[in-house]
Design an enzyme around this catalytic site. Structure first.
Site, PDB file in Angstrom:
ATOM      1  N   GLU A 173      -3.196   0.589   4.532  1.00 33.71           N
ATOM      2  CA  GLU A 173      -1.830   0.551   5.054  1.00 33.71           C
ATOM      3  C   GLU A 173      -1.193   1.930   5.013  1.00 33.71           C
ATOM      4  O   GLU A 173      -0.460   2.318   5.924  1.00 33.71           O
ATOM      5  CB  GLU A 173      -0.982  -0.436   4.250  1.00 33.71           C
ATOM      6  N   ASP A 198      -3.803  -0.044  -1.432  1.00 32.57           N
ATOM      7  CA  ASP A 198      -3.906   1.416  -1.399  1.00 32.57           C
ATOM      8  C   ASP A 198      -2.564   2.074  -1.647  1.00 32.57           C
ATOM      9  O   ASP A 198      -1.499   1.504  -1.374  1.00 32.57           O
ATOM     10  CB  ASP A 198      -4.499   1.897  -0.074  1.00 32.57           C
TER      11      ASP A 198
END
Length: 380
Positions: free
Chosen positions: A137, A72
């Site tokens: 994250e 991500d």
């Protein structure tokens, strides 16, 4: 005419084209699985609350060397402010531009190409190679790496070494690695006073005035002196809010948010205790909510640090500096399960910014360094 790029750059660009804004993965994990499947990796998807997590492993023996990272990326911000589309990788002036170039899709691509090169040369290598990848994250980070680590721990599956691909370099690839991180402790403090008219202060209790002496004391405290690896613990206020907006009203309460970035010399419970002592000494009526984002962790010099230093110097000609500065990372979760965790990746100057970029000349050396780490840990 089609331009042929290096394997690491080609995979980096393919990953960047997937607009995996946190917590979305947008097919990045599938792409990585496709590359690793022919090498004999076993894959396990660990899904949690819409987050995509992958545990991949080649081999059954120890030591287990894990590469960890995230697919991500942070939101792009206004696309019109980018010189090129953030999810269309473009080279300009020796740099590759795109969201995730530095944080951290180049690292993911370099993991894969390093493993491919190593396995091609050593198909029957000792030990195991693993990847721990998540799409959670950059967001709340509660259903990503933390969940995978808990799953591995529950079934007794070990990790001996972990390399996290966070962008740790400062000016040039390889000049800094993180062999630990400070802890992060957040607080929301609410000081309660008595609202009233500013012309009748004797009938009110102004929480702004009440907090001022305690605030001066808190900001003057030297919490600790740090140590060989950690800088001193830092106390920072991020927001203070009080009042109704009117000029003739003494506010009835005040809210303040603050953060500690702390070293092992000042554990979270000790910091909480000292804050309460100060607030109580000033006879404040208050409420406080604490949130521990992560405890500090440290990997002192040993097998992993030595291997990483040697691999980086061989790939870049630079001897890296050890550091524990910067923000938190998923390393804090992995360190609860793995005895040696170190972070290394691209230059971090452009991360989370418009026109995020990486020097093209740094892409292939990053893969070479990761391969060198594998060689030093599994073939030594």
């Amino acid at each position: 005419m089609t331009t042929v790029h290096s394997p690491t750059r080609a995979l980096t660009e393919a990953l960047i084209r997937r607009a995996s804004v946190t917590p979305k993965d947008e097919g990045c994990l599938e792409l990585i699985e496709e590359r690793l499947a022919p090498l004999g990796f076993r894959f396990e998807r660990i899904e949690a609350n819409g987050v995509s997590n992958l545990w991949a492993r080649r081999g059954t023996a120890r030591p287990v060397l894990c590469f960890a990272g995230h697919t991500d990326v942070v939101p792009t911000g206004p696309i019109v402010e980018w010189e090129s589309h953030p999810f269309d990788p473009v080279e300009r002036d020796g740099y590759l531009y795109g969201r995730g170039t530095a944080d951290m899709k180049t690292s993911l691509a370099a993991f894969v190409t390093a493993i491919e090169a190593f396995v091609a040369a050593h198909p029957d290598h000792p030990g195991s190679i693993a990847l721990l990848l998540t799409s959670d994250e950059e967001g709340v980070a509660t259903h990503g790496t933390k969940i995978v680590v808990e799953t591995l721990a529950a079934r007794g599956e070990a990790m001996d070494f972990c390399v996290v691909g966070e962008p740790t370099s400062v000016d040039t690839l390889g000049d800094m690695i993180k062999n630990g991180r400070r802890g992060s402790l957040n607080a929301l403090l609410r000081v309660i006073g008595v609202q009233g008219h500013v012309a009748y202060p004797q009938l009110a209790r102004n929480p702004i005035h009440l907090i001022a002496p305690a605030l001066a004391e808190l900001t003057a405290i030297e919490w600790d002196s740090g140590d060989e690896y950690f800088p001193p613990t830092s106390f920072q206020i991020s927001n203070i809010h009080s009042g109704t907006g009117a000029t003739n009203i003494v506010p009835g309460s005040l809210e303040m948010r603050f953060n500690f970035r702390f070293s092992p010399a000042s554990p979270a419970d000790m910091l909480k205790q000292r804050v309460h002592q100060v607030l109580d000494a000033h006879h404040l009526h208050y409420e406080i909510d604490w949130q521990l984002s992560g405890n500090p962790f440290l990997t002192p010099r040993g097998k992993l640090v030595d291997a990483m230093e040697g691999a980086i110097e061989a790939a870049t000609g630079i001897k890296p500096e050890l550091s524990t500065t910067g923000g938190t990372s998923d390393g804090r979760f992995i360190a609860t399960h793995c005895p040696e965790v170190v972070e290394f990746g691209p230059v971090n100057a452009s991360i989370h910014k418009v026109n995020e970029r990486i020097a093209v000349s740094a892409i292939e050396p990053l893969s070479v360094a990761y391969r060198g780490i594998i060689e030093r840990l599994l073939l030594a």
